[in-house]
Write an enzyme that holds these catalytic residues in place. Structure first.
Site, short mmCIF file in Angstrom:
data_model
loop_
_atom_site.label_atom_id
_atom_site.label_comp_id
_atom_site.label_asym_id
_atom_site.label_seq_id
_atom_site.Cartn_x
_atom_site.Cartn_y
_atom_site.Cartn_z
N ASP A 80 16.29 5.85 17.73
CA ASP A 80 16.57 6.09 16.31
C ASP A 80 16.63 7.57 15.95
O ASP A 80 15.95 8.02 15.03
CB ASP A 80 15.51 5.39 15.43
CG ASP A 80 15.35 3.93 15.75
OD1 ASP A 80 16.35 3.29 16.12
OD2 ASP A 80 14.22 3.41 15.64
N GLU A 114 21.66 -1.57 8.73
CA GLU A 114 20.42 -0.79 8.63
C GLU A 114 20.67 0.64 9.07
O GLU A 114 21.80 1.02 9.40
CB GLU A 114 19.33 -1.43 9.50
CG GLU A 114 19.71 -1.54 10.96
CD GLU A 114 18.72 -2.35 11.77
OE1 GLU A 114 17.67 -2.72 11.26
OE2 GLU A 114 19.04 -2.62 12.95
#
Length: 565
Positions: free
Chosen positions: A62, A234
């Site tokens: 991420d 997301e």
């Protein structure tokens, strides 16, 4: 070196090392060594104009990046490992040096008892030029709240957490040129979801002067149309580029179907969002599995940044599978150039594999190729830690919230005081871990430990989660000293190899070694300076892969001690 800002706690506890669990003997680790041996990194690379993917190897998922002047900063998820959220610095997007962690004090994060795959999710780093402040926003998924920390210098520590009354998973700040600011995040759609796992991207205004989130919520999108019923949109990021605002987000989960999509509008709060006609702008799902060299899978969770020369780049997560879709190294950080056409970006064209060696003009080597340093974060680097300084190397992390009185590295060597917590518990065992960053590697440690009871063990952990790991170490069995290899796949350990030590060997230092190549993990030991003896050759390490063990983390390795093996 690890300058965790709870150093006052550490200093106060070091003199009392062993107070917790003092009934057991202390385990001393004279050194720990790690060496990467991946074939994909053995390619010739001209470091003056080329770089290797991933740019940060191992469990660093991420990625989020921002640039201030000619300096880039980047952060990654850490889930229930502590310290949380590594903070990186670079001047070329390729050679990264870790500054520390954004969450390096126990007052900032509460990981006690959390599931390993909860904790700190998808951080984002951004900069507000109006107040010359950096922000890192994230969520504590186990505790169920969203927060951010801030600083005027990422190298000098971050604030205490500021909780957000509005926001959801994967929060991201955007500071507009007009001085206003916004937060975007993953949430449930305003209207009832049309199918399972349909999500939306929502937005609220952020009053950065008052550190508050405004109440009005905007729904920006419920997913792309490039596949039917896309799930889990997301990891959103907002950008203002030219006359458009762009919303980029990950979609379709973080596994094999993972992708990146993008939308744009001219009116942030009232306009219609136009979808990119060639979404997804990044994926590897259209290539299949197991059919190419140096395969990369699961690409997505990207962030864009513009370099001073006006070129655009994307950092994103990807995985390096060794069989099918098995990967023990977790989700890693990759970098690729971004191309633009008709006002739309592309990170990677369809049916195009992620390259391992990539051209980037004007690069300078971080260091001579024949003189690796502890800053190496990709390629076949090696390092040895003899624990000779007052601060830990930044590679080391703890599970959840460590009891620092059980760790001492002040006088050379690492001393671990075991407690009655072991790796199978959802707690914080006495273990110091670094990431497995290569599919093929070697790790070795030298241990001095004199167990006085059969349940005591000290050695080296190769850890994916509580129900999927190996432990090789020194213990007692039936009153005799022994070297054992435990395999855990489920709730209980299985001893798969045992070697008893004779009386002359029992008080000697013990060397332990693990060598891996894909699924095959081999474990050896040696007494003092003696020859290596094999415990197990080619143990099946597929249990360490994310797709077998589940969750979002990668394998970690390091010294470990317990009173309850």
């Amino acid at each position: 070196m690890l300058n965790i800002r709870h150093s006052i706690v550490i200093a106060a506890c070091l003199g009392a090392a062993g107070a917790a669990g003092a009934q057991g003997p202390v385990a001393t680790f004279d050194s720990f060594s790690y060496e990467g041996r991946d074939a994909r990194f053995a390619k010739p690379v001209d470091h003056t104009r080329q770089y290797l993917n991933p740019i940060v190897a191992g469990y660093y998922p991420d990625p989020s990046v921002c640039r201030v002047g000619d300096t880039y900063y980047m952060v990654n998820s850490t889930f229930s490992y502590f310290p949380g959220v590594p903070v990186w610095k670079s001047n070329d997007l390729v050679n990264w040096t870790q500054l520390g962690h954004a969450l390096d004090r126990l007052s900032q994060v509460d990981l006690d008892g959390q599931d390993l795959n909860l904790g700190i999710y998808a951080p984002q780093i951004s900069y507000n030029p109006r107040n010359k402040t950096y922000y890192m926003t994230t969520g504590d998924m186990g505790r169920g709240f969203i927060f951010y920390v801030k600083t005027t210098d990422p190298a000098k520590g971050w604030s205490e957490p500021i909780r957000m009354k509005h926001g959801g998973m994967d929060t991201s700040f955007f500071f507009d040129t007009d001085g206003r600011a916004w937060v975007v995040y993953n949430a449930d759609p305003f209207e009832p979801a049309k199918y399972n796992m349909q999500k939306a991207i929502h937005m609220n205004e952020f009053d950065w002067r008052a550190d508050t989130i405004c109440d009005k919520t905007y729904e920006l999108t419920t997913g792309s149309t490039c596949i039917d019923n896309p799930i889990w949109i997301e990891g959103p990021h907002l950008y203002k580029i030219g006359k458009y605002y762009y919303l980029m987000a990950a979609e379709s989960g973080t596994g094999y179907m993972h992708s990146e999509v993008i939308f744009r509008t001219r009116n942030l709060t009232g306009g219609q969002w136009e979808e990119c006609p060639h979404n997804p702008i990044l994926t590897q799902r259209d290539l299949g599995m197991g059919n190419r060299q140096d395969e990369v899978s699961s690409t997505g969770h990207a962030d864009l940044v513009q370099a001073p020369d006006k070129s655009w780049w994307a950092v994103f997560l990807g995985c390096r599978p060794y069989e099918g879709d098995l990967y023990n190294t977790g989700r890693e950080t990759f970098l690729l150039p971004v191309t633009w056409k008709d006002g739309w970006p592309t990170i990677l064209p369809p049916h195009t594999p992620v390259p391992t060696v990539v051209d980037k003009a004007g690069l300078k080597p971080l260091h001579p190729a024949d003189a690796p340093t502890p800053n190496d974060v990709t390629g076949n680097y090696s390092f040895t830690d003899r624990f000779e300084t007052s601060q830990l190397n930044l590679r080391w992390v703890f599970l959840r919230e460590p009891a620092m009185q059980n760790y001492d590295w002040q006088a050379g060597g690492l001393r671990l005081t075991p407690t009655d917590v072991n790796l199978r518990q959802q707690a914080s065992p006495t273990a110091l871990l670094c990431r497995q960053c290569h599919t093929a590697f070697m790790a070795e440690t030298t241990l001095r430990f004199e167990p006085t009871a059969d349940e005591q063990l000290a050695g080296m952990a190769v850890f994916q989660n509580e129900e999927h790991h190996f432990v090789v170490g020194r213990t007692r069995m039936g009153g005799r000293e022994a070297v054992v290899l435990q395999r855990v796949e489920g709730k209980e350990p299985t001893v798969i190899a045992t070697a008893f030590l004779d009386a002359g060997e029992a008080r000697q230092p013990l060397r332990l070694k693990v060598e891996a190549d894909g699924r095959c993990y081999s474990f050896s030991y040696a007494v003092a300076d003696g020859e290596w003896k094999t415990l197990v050759q080619g143990a099946d390490g597929r249990l360490l892969s994310t797709n077998v063990a589940g969750g979002f983390v990668g394998t970690t390795i390091g010294p470990y001690a317990t009173l309850t093996k």
